[in-house]
Design an enzyme around this catalytic site. Structure first.
Site, PDB file in Angstrom:
ATOM      1  N   GLU A 116       0.821  -1.222   0.000  1.00 49.65           N
ATOM      2  CA  GLU A 116       0.000   0.000   0.000  1.00 49.65           C
ATOM      3  C   GLU A 116       0.852   1.269   0.000  1.00 49.65           C
ATOM      4  O   GLU A 116       0.361   2.348   0.340  1.00 49.65           O
ATOM      5  CB  GLU A 116      -0.956   0.010   1.209  1.00 49.65           C
ATOM      6  N   HIS A 139      -2.757   2.489   8.294  1.00 47.93           N
ATOM      7  CA  HIS A 139      -3.871   1.721   7.719  1.00 47.93           C
ATOM      8  C   HIS A 139      -4.082   0.472   8.549  1.00 47.93           C
ATOM      9  O   HIS A 139      -3.124  -0.205   8.922  1.00 47.93           O
ATOM     10  CB  HIS A 139      -3.539   1.348   6.265  1.00 47.93           C
ATOM     11  N   HIS A 141      -7.426  -2.678   9.860  1.00 45.91           N
ATOM     12  CA  HIS A 141      -8.711  -3.336   9.566  1.00 45.91           C
ATOM     13  C   HIS A 141      -9.526  -3.455  10.856  1.00 45.91           C
ATOM     14  O   HIS A 141      -9.719  -4.569  11.362  1.00 45.91           O
ATOM     15  CB  HIS A 141      -8.464  -4.737   8.998  1.00 45.91           C
ATOM     16  N   GLU A 169     -17.598  12.545  22.178  1.00 41.16           N
ATOM     17  CA  GLU A 169     -16.312  13.130  21.763  1.00 41.16           C
ATOM     18  C   GLU A 169     -16.047  13.022  20.257  1.00 41.16           C
ATOM     19  O   GLU A 169     -15.089  13.627  19.769  1.00 41.16           O
ATOM     20  CB  GLU A 169     -15.116  12.464  22.455  1.00 41.16           C
ATOM     21  N   HIS A 210     -13.049  -2.858   3.574  1.00 43.44           N
ATOM     22  CA  HIS A 210     -11.634  -3.255   3.683  1.00 43.44           C
ATOM     23  C   HIS A 210     -11.011  -2.750   4.992  1.00 43.44           C
ATOM     24  O   HIS A 210     -10.448  -3.526   5.749  1.00 43.44           O
ATOM     25  CB  HIS A 210     -10.841  -2.733   2.470  1.00 43.44           C
TER      26      HIS A 210
END
Ligand code: 13P
Ligand code: ZN
Length: 272
Positions: A116, A139, A141, A169, A210
């Site tokens: 990525e 990144h 999941h 919040e 994803h």
């Protein structure tokens, strides 16, 4: 020269990957992090003239020429970083051509940076335009955020609004909202370009079905954004009826595109 294994940025990467793994967000090799480092600080630990090898990136990152990043390796498990940082992490510098990464340390088994990298470096370029102090792209999941993707409209306004409703919040932590991309083939320049486009406006970008991207001036900011979204998504999933029909799903055509992109031999008879 100081020992790189004791460098604060290596320690930080070890701590955050172990923490994210324990959250259950980074199964197998799921997730990746890139963290821009100060040249003068890296020079305390590494000879910056010693390039171990060069690795083409496949895209133009001219705006990042000379910038140094510590980046998780492709196919590497977050759970293994703390025990073997030199294999699971790498330190790269963007070469003068803007399309090559110079390896300064790490990926000790001959590996390379995350698949990525386009989304990471393109997002760094986009965020730096908005905030010159941005250093981290993360990144992962997260479980409840992904569960929510299956039952909630993948619309930036509606998703942001629902999450803002879940914890007091939320709107304070991410007033700028969450950008949303539809399901796309990952690991490509295309998803990188689309992510960076969203990063001009948002510090958080959901990759439909994803995962999520977070950006920040440091690891805490990027992690804190994602953690807050995940908490709100957890509350949403717990609070909403499990009878909710799934509104979105990864389609068979998506799966075929993915198989094609990754050259997979798979059980085509398992698709409709
Ligand atoms: P990498 O192992 O290449 O970092 O990929 C993991 C991932 O999360 C893909 O989106
Ligand atoms: Zn991913």
């Amino acid at each position: 020269m100081k020992n790189i294994l004791n460098a604060p940025f290596v320690e930080e990467m070890k701590r955050i990957t172990a923490n994210m793994y324990r959250q259950g967000w980074d199964e197998r090799n799921g997730g990746n992090i890139s963290y821009m480092l100060e040249e003068e600080i890296v020079a305390e630990y590494l000879d910056l003239n010693n390039v171990i090898r060069t690795i083409p990136t496949g895209f133009d990152a001219t705006k990042l020429i000379g910038k140094i990043f510590i980046v998780t390796g492709t196919g590497k498990y977050f759970k293994n970083v703390e025990h073997d940082p030199e294999t699971n992490l790498g330190i790269i510098r963007i070469a003068k051509d803007g399309t090559t990464a110079e390896l300064l340390w790490g990926y000790a088994d001959g590996g390379k940076f995350t698949s990525e990298l386009p989304a990471h470096l393109m997002s760094h370029m986009a965020r730096l335009e908005v905030n010159p102090n941005n250093r981290v792209i993360m990144h992962t999941h997260p479980t409840y955020t992904l569960a929510m993707n299956h039952v909630h409209e993948l619309d930036e306004k509606k998703l942001t609004h629902t999450l803002w409703e879940m914890c007091t919040e939320c709107i304070v932590v991410f007033p700028d909202g969450i950008g949303v991309l539809p399901w796309m083939v990952c690991g490509t320049n295309e998803i990188g370009i689309a992510t960076a486009e969203k990063m001009k406006e948002f510090r958080l970008v959901v990759w439909g079905l994803h995962g999520i991207y977070g950006a920040g001036k440091d690891i805490d900011e990027a992690f804190g954004l994602i953690e807050t979204v995940e908490k709100a998504a957890q509350l949403y999933m717990l609070a909403c009826s499990v009878q909710n029909p799934r509104m979105n799903t990864i389609t068979d055509d998506n799966l075929r595109d993915l198989a094609k992109a990754f050259g997979l031999t798979y059980r085509t008879d398992f698709l409709d």
